[in-house]
Design a protein around this motif. Structure first.
Motif, PDB file in Angstrom:
ATOM      1  N   VAL A   1      24.342  19.510  -4.320  1.00 43.43           N
ATOM      2  CA  VAL A   1      24.703  20.259  -3.115  1.00 43.43           C
ATOM      3  C   VAL A   1      24.449  19.422  -1.867  1.00 43.43           C
ATOM      4  CG1 VAL A   1      24.079  22.254  -1.687  1.00 43.43           C
ATOM      5  CG2 VAL A   1      24.404  22.538  -4.147  1.00 43.43           C
ATOM      6  N   ASN A   2      23.430  18.590  -1.918  1.00 43.50           N
ATOM      7  CA  ASN A   2      23.046  17.809  -0.741  1.00 43.50           C
ATOM      8  C   ASN A   2      23.630  16.412  -0.687  1.00 43.50           C
ATOM      9  OD1 ASN A   2      20.737  19.231   0.962  1.00 43.50           O
ATOM     10  ND2 ASN A   2      20.466  19.831  -1.172  1.00 43.50           N
ATOM     11  N   THR A   3      24.169  15.917  -1.805  1.00 44.96           N
ATOM     12  CA  THR A   3      24.578  14.506  -1.812  1.00 44.96           C
ATOM     13  C   THR A   3      25.976  14.234  -2.358  1.00 44.96           C
ATOM     14  OG1 THR A   3      23.610  14.094  -4.004  1.00 44.96           O
ATOM     15  CG2 THR A   3      22.167  13.775  -2.096  1.00 44.96           C
ATOM     16  N   ALA A   4      26.555  15.131  -3.136  1.00 41.32           N
ATOM     17  CA  ALA A   4      27.821  14.833  -3.810  1.00 41.32           C
ATOM     18  C   ALA A   4      28.991  14.975  -2.845  1.00 41.32           C
ATOM     19  CB  ALA A   4      28.007  15.756  -5.011  1.00 41.32           C
ATOM     20  N   ARG A   5      29.645  13.878  -2.537  1.00 45.14           N
ATOM     21  CA  ARG A   5      30.693  13.879  -1.521  1.00 45.14           C
ATOM     22  C   ARG A   5      31.904  14.714  -1.930  1.00 45.14           C
ATOM     23  NH1 ARG A   5      30.197   9.974   2.412  1.00 45.14           N
ATOM     24  NH2 ARG A   5      32.459   9.686   2.603  1.00 45.14           N
ATOM     25  N   SER A   6      32.264  14.705  -3.218  1.00 40.19           N
ATOM     26  CA  SER A   6      33.423  15.480  -3.634  1.00 40.19           C
ATOM     27  C   SER A   6      33.130  16.981  -3.645  1.00 40.19           C
ATOM     28  CB  SER A   6      33.919  15.025  -5.020  1.00 40.19           C
ATOM     29  OG  SER A   6      32.936  15.241  -6.008  1.00 40.19           O
ATOM     30  N   PHE A   7      31.888  17.355  -3.436  1.00 45.68           N
ATOM     31  CA  PHE A   7      31.528  18.755  -3.205  1.00 45.68           C
ATOM     32  C   PHE A   7      31.403  19.049  -1.712  1.00 45.68           C
ATOM     33  CE2 PHE A   7      28.138  21.806  -2.254  1.00 45.68           C
ATOM     34  CZ  PHE A   7      28.673  22.952  -2.838  1.00 45.68           C
ATOM     35  N   ILE A   8      30.664  18.214  -1.016  1.00 50.49           N
ATOM     36  CA  ILE A   8      30.352  18.468   0.399  1.00 50.49           C
ATOM     37  C   ILE A   8      31.605  18.468   1.266  1.00 50.49           C
ATOM     38  CG2 ILE A   8      29.152  17.541   2.423  1.00 50.49           C
ATOM     39  CD1 ILE A   8      27.044  16.425   0.478  1.00 50.49           C
TER      40      ILE A   8
ATOM     41  N   ALA B   1      34.373  17.562 -10.160  1.00 51.19           N
ATOM     42  CA  ALA B   1      33.065  17.778 -10.770  1.00 51.19           C
ATOM     43  C   ALA B   1      32.527  16.488 -11.375  1.00 51.19           C
ATOM     44  CB  ALA B   1      33.164  18.868 -11.832  1.00 51.19           C
ATOM     45  N   ASN B   2      33.382  15.721 -12.058  1.00 50.23           N
ATOM     46  CA  ASN B   2      32.927  14.457 -12.632  1.00 50.23           C
ATOM     47  C   ASN B   2      32.581  13.438 -11.557  1.00 50.23           C
ATOM     48  OD1 ASN B   2      32.782  14.947 -15.361  1.00 50.23           O
ATOM     49  ND2 ASN B   2      34.908  14.384 -15.765  1.00 50.23           N
ATOM     50  N   LEU B   3      33.395  13.361 -10.516  1.00 50.72           N
ATOM     51  CA  LEU B   3      33.056  12.452  -9.416  1.00 50.72           C
ATOM     52  C   LEU B   3      31.707  12.827  -8.811  1.00 50.72           C
ATOM     53  CD1 LEU B   3      36.414  11.977  -7.455  1.00 50.72           C
ATOM     54  CD2 LEU B   3      35.475  10.583  -9.304  1.00 50.72           C
ATOM     55  N   ALA B   4      31.486  14.118  -8.619  1.00 51.70           N
ATOM     56  CA  ALA B   4      30.229  14.577  -8.020  1.00 51.70           C
ATOM     57  C   ALA B   4      29.038  14.210  -8.878  1.00 51.70           C
ATOM     58  CB  ALA B   4      30.284  16.091  -7.800  1.00 51.70           C
ATOM     59  N   ALA B   5      29.118  14.503 -10.165  1.00 55.96           N
ATOM     60  CA  ALA B   5      27.973  14.285 -11.045  1.00 55.96           C
ATOM     61  C   ALA B   5      27.655  12.804 -11.205  1.00 55.96           C
ATOM     62  CB  ALA B   5      28.252  14.918 -12.407  1.00 55.96           C
ATOM     63  N   VAL B   6      28.674  11.989 -11.449  1.00 56.14           N
ATOM     64  CA  VAL B   6      28.410  10.558 -11.683  1.00 56.14           C
ATOM     65  C   VAL B   6      27.883   9.882 -10.424  1.00 56.14           C
ATOM     66  CG1 VAL B   6      29.428   8.349 -12.327  1.00 56.14           C
ATOM     67  CG2 VAL B   6      30.124  10.425 -13.520  1.00 56.14           C
ATOM     68  N   THR B   7      28.517  10.133  -9.297  1.00 56.81           N
ATOM     69  CA  THR B   7      28.099   9.432  -8.073  1.00 56.81           C
ATOM     70  C   THR B   7      26.754   9.908  -7.558  1.00 56.81           C
ATOM     71  OG1 THR B   7      29.369  10.980  -6.703  1.00 56.81           O
ATOM     72  CG2 THR B   7      30.477   8.947  -7.379  1.00 56.81           C
TER      73      THR B   7
ATOM     74  N   LEU C   1      24.230  11.128  -9.326  1.00 54.59           N
ATOM     75  CA  LEU C   1      23.121  10.849 -10.233  1.00 54.59           C
ATOM     76  C   LEU C   1      22.898   9.362 -10.460  1.00 54.59           C
ATOM     77  CD1 LEU C   1      23.706  13.681 -12.872  1.00 54.59           C
ATOM     78  CD2 LEU C   1      22.027  13.610 -11.007  1.00 54.59           C
ATOM     79  N   THR C   2      23.667   8.525  -9.767  1.00 54.51           N
ATOM     80  CA  THR C   2      23.480   7.075  -9.871  1.00 54.51           C
ATOM     81  C   THR C   2      23.465   6.495  -8.460  1.00 54.51           C
ATOM     82  OG1 THR C   2      25.871   6.730 -10.084  1.00 54.51           O
ATOM     83  CG2 THR C   2      24.596   6.960 -12.122  1.00 54.51           C
ATOM     84  N   ALA C   3      23.385   5.192  -8.382  1.00 51.81           N
ATOM     85  CA  ALA C   3      23.349   4.501  -7.088  1.00 51.81           C
ATOM     86  C   ALA C   3      23.446   3.012  -7.356  1.00 51.81           C
ATOM     87  CB  ALA C   3      22.049   4.826  -6.353  1.00 51.81           C
ATOM     88  N   PRO C   4      23.693   2.200  -6.320  1.00 48.63           N
ATOM     89  CA  PRO C   4      23.637   0.757  -6.515  1.00 48.63           C
ATOM     90  C   PRO C   4      22.298   0.357  -7.141  1.00 48.63           C
ATOM     91  CG  PRO C   4      24.555   1.262  -4.369  1.00 48.63           C
ATOM     92  CD  PRO C   4      24.078   2.560  -4.928  1.00 48.63           C
ATOM     93  N   GLY C   5      22.347  -0.454  -8.163  1.00 47.65           N
ATOM     94  CA  GLY C   5      21.147  -0.854  -8.881  1.00 47.65           C
ATOM     95  C   GLY C   5      20.912  -0.061 -10.144  1.00 47.65           C
TER      96      GLY C   5
END
Length: 408
Positions: free
Chosen positions: A279-286, A132-138, A140-144
């Motif tokens: 649901v559409n972007t979090a790798r540790s969920f998908i 869940a933490n990996l999903a939320a942090v990754t 909701l952020t991005a390079p930059g």
């Protein structure tokens, strides 16, 4: 084979493996690939940092102040029955990722009830609090982007920061002004991440002040409420509820189902648009298999029990405060708990390890935190209060800890 004569899960009934003598020389030729492991093992041993797995029996005689079963629900009949019924109905596993076959009506119901209980618009259940933490942090952020991370954060938040490829600035522990300084001058997406209750010392983050700082700088706030759910807030609704931040549009929470709810799994809670994005972007969920139905069923049963018995939350906090008062009165150095974790300082890593071992020999299981697992380099025993502890058990625990305390 009749059901009652089925082999035990703990007995190996597989045929004996045959070893071909001719394979030995070939295998030995490649052993050197991992020779470096021997050096690493020796270094850990010399530093006193070797970790050991201790499989516990189902009926362990130890009094447990080491686990995170804050409300005493992991073995509660309603919770275990909820897990068993879910396994019987839905199967032993989720059978696939949540986007393929791993989402069941049970998962959706758990998400709905968790969001309503904790005061958020939506929720997303994952296979663990770590995921869940990996999903939320990754997601909701991005390079930059900029992440401002508390120095005392849990490893799962730290790993999320690393995987995000965002610029991460670590700030001093529980210091809103340091967060303000880190955010000042940044133009673009920004996220402050913090535990609500820090797992080492059991102290709480200054959430209202952190939210105010984030809002003056247009940053989001992500809070890992693993140790707040079931303990803090009205009826155990969590630290964000207690801080008046639950459901706010710029606040996201992560929680685990493996502590107060006595089950397993993790959840992200927040605005519906945040959950849709995960649901559409979090790798540790998908790319992860969905939470096992038994875990979802157990967590749902525990949540409903907590709604019915909110006094469990206040009792867990009261017991933690009582442990602190009694241990400090006996001359030990302990951090005053803000939730259900009590940290007792030890003079050295070796002393902490010996102290925990002596407690165990006396029938008491306690946590032992040593560097590098603790960011401040201070070793300690970590005790967890449980709402189901009796007065006699508390007397026994305090007596054992005091009697085995290091003298140096």
């Amino acid at each position: 084979m009749p059901q009652d004569s089925a082999p035990s899960l703990l007995r190996d009934t597989s045929p004996a493996r045959l070893t071909e003598p001719s394979a030995e020389p070939a295998r030995a030729a490649y052993d050197e690939a991992f020779d470096w492991l021997d050096t690493a093992c020796a270094e850990r041993r010399d530093a006193g940092l070797v970790r050991t797995l201790r499989p516990r029996p189902a009926d362990s005689p130890l009094l447990d102040l080491a686990g995170n079963d804050y409300l005493g629900l992991a073995r509660h009949l309603e919770v275990t029955r909820g897990a068993a019924q879910a396994a019987h109905r839905w199967g032993a596993g989720a059978t696939g990722s949540r986007l393929v076959t791993g989402s069941t009506e049970l998962h959706a119901l758990l998400e709905t009830e968790l969001a309503a209980f904790c005061g958020f618009e939506a929720a997303l259940v994952l296979s663990s609090g770590y995921a869940a933490n990996l999903a939320a942090v990754t997601a909701l952020t991005a390079p930059g982007a900029l992440i401002v991370s508390d120095a005392g954060n849990h490893a799962s938040l730290i790993d999320g920061c690393r995987l995000s490829r965002a610029r991460t600035q670590v700030v001093p522990h529980a210091d809103p002004e340091a967060v303000r300084a880190a955010l000042t001058g940044h133009d673009g997406r920004a996220l402050a991440v913090t535990d609500s209750v820090f797992s080492v010392d059991g102290d709480a983050a200054p959430l209202p002040a952190l939210a105010e700082v984030c809002r003056t700088r247009g940053a989001g706030l992500l809070v890992d409420d693993a140790h707040g759910l079931g303990v803090l807030g009205e009826g155990g609704r969590g630290a964000l509820w207690a801080a008046g931040l639950a459901g706010d549009g710029d606040v996201v929470a992560t929680m685990t189902l493996s502590k107060s709810l006595g089950s397993q799994g993790g959840v992200v809670l927040g605005p519906a648009r945040v959950i849709e994005h995960l649901v559409n972007t979090a790798r540790s969920f998908i790319f992860d298999t969905g939470l096992a139905p038994a875990a979802a069923g157990g967590a749902l049963a525990a949540l409903r029990l907590l709604r019915r018995e909110p006094q469990r939350a206040t009792r867990a906090v009261r017991i933690a405060q009582g442990l602190h008062e009694r241990l400090t009165a006996a001359g030990l150095t302990a951090v005053r708990p803000d939730a259900a974790v009590v940290s007792v300082r030890a003079p050295s890593p070796e002393a902490a390890l010996a102290w925990a071992a002596d407690c165990r020999a006396a029938g008491l299981a306690v946590g032992c935190f040593r560097p590098p697992s603790v960011p401040d380099g201070i070793s300690r025993l970590r005790l967890t209060a449980r709402a189901d502890l009796t007065a006699a058990q508390l007397d026994r625990a305090v007596g054992t800890i005091v009697a085995t305390a290091p003298t140096g």
